[in-house]
Design a protein around this motif. Sequence first.
Motif, PDB file in Angstrom:
ATOM      1  N   UNK A 145       0.808  -1.223   0.000  1.00  0.00           N
ATOM      2  CA  UNK A 145       0.000   0.000   0.000  1.00  0.00           C
ATOM      3  C   UNK A 145       0.839   1.270   0.000  1.00  0.00           C
ATOM      4  N   UNK A 146       2.165   1.138   0.142  1.00  0.00           N
ATOM      5  CA  UNK A 146       3.036   2.310   0.100  1.00  0.00           C
ATOM      6  C   UNK A 146       3.725   2.396  -1.266  1.00  0.00           C
ATOM      7  N   UNK A 147       3.456   3.486  -1.971  1.00  0.00           N
ATOM      8  CA  UNK A 147       3.974   3.634  -3.335  1.00  0.00           C
ATOM      9  C   UNK A 147       5.493   3.595  -3.387  1.00  0.00           C
ATOM     10  N   UNK A 148       6.153   4.239  -2.429  1.00  0.00           N
ATOM     11  CA  UNK A 148       7.615   4.264  -2.429  1.00  0.00           C
ATOM     12  C   UNK A 148       8.201   2.862  -2.244  1.00  0.00           C
ATOM     13  N   UNK A 149       7.551   2.052  -1.427  1.00  0.00           N
ATOM     14  CA  UNK A 149       8.012   0.678  -1.232  1.00  0.00           C
ATOM     15  C   UNK A 149       7.838  -0.111  -2.524  1.00  0.00           C
ATOM     16  N   UNK A 150       6.678   0.031  -3.164  1.00  0.00           N
ATOM     17  CA  UNK A 150       6.450  -0.666  -4.429  1.00  0.00           C
ATOM     18  C   UNK A 150       7.493  -0.279  -5.468  1.00  0.00           C
TER      19      UNK A 150
END
Length: 211
Positions: free
Chosen positions: A9-14
């Motif tokens: 759910x975290x864009x930076x992690x993806x």
Amino acid sequence: MIRVVLADDQEMVRMGFAMILERAGDIEVVAQCRDGVEAVEAIRRECPDVALLDIRMPRLDGLEALRLVSGLTRVVIVTTFDHDEYVDRALADGASGFLLKDSGPDLLVSGVRAAAEGDALISPELTVALLERTRSAGSSRPDVPGVAELTERELDVARLVARGRTNAEIAGELFISLGTVKSHLGSIQSRLGARNRVEIAARLWESGLLP
């Protein structure tokens, strides 16, 4: 090429995970998802080799998504949370790995490759606790079938597997090639009747050959 669906759910992690995996050369991220519902839809649509799922996501968490798609693809859980019940439930529901997000890029890539090959990889910091729970939950069985048949070198490899080492780390510590490590692992699995490295580690712990 290993095709991967990635859900967090975290864009930076993806984005970070996608960059790490794409740089590996043999991995392609075919879909990035914001929650478990999107992940299940993408897995059904893309038929990936591996799915990387976070646990805590909106609408549908990673463990529930795992239950829905474990028959469609190999799933690796990647999370910040190392709670025992999460690890046990994920593996019981068919996960092909359980990695902590701070385990590093090398382990992330190794986890995807292991899952694609039908193996399982768990973050080293979780392995000992998991196997201690496995051993304490059952009776002590010093005469585990197949252990006595292992060669000295196979025992060396199996002990390192039980300590959570990756194939590359085993090769480095024993000064042997990756191909030799894989060959030993195949022989060890055959002798012990183990399906993957997690079961190899469990057999070693059950046998009493690890402190």
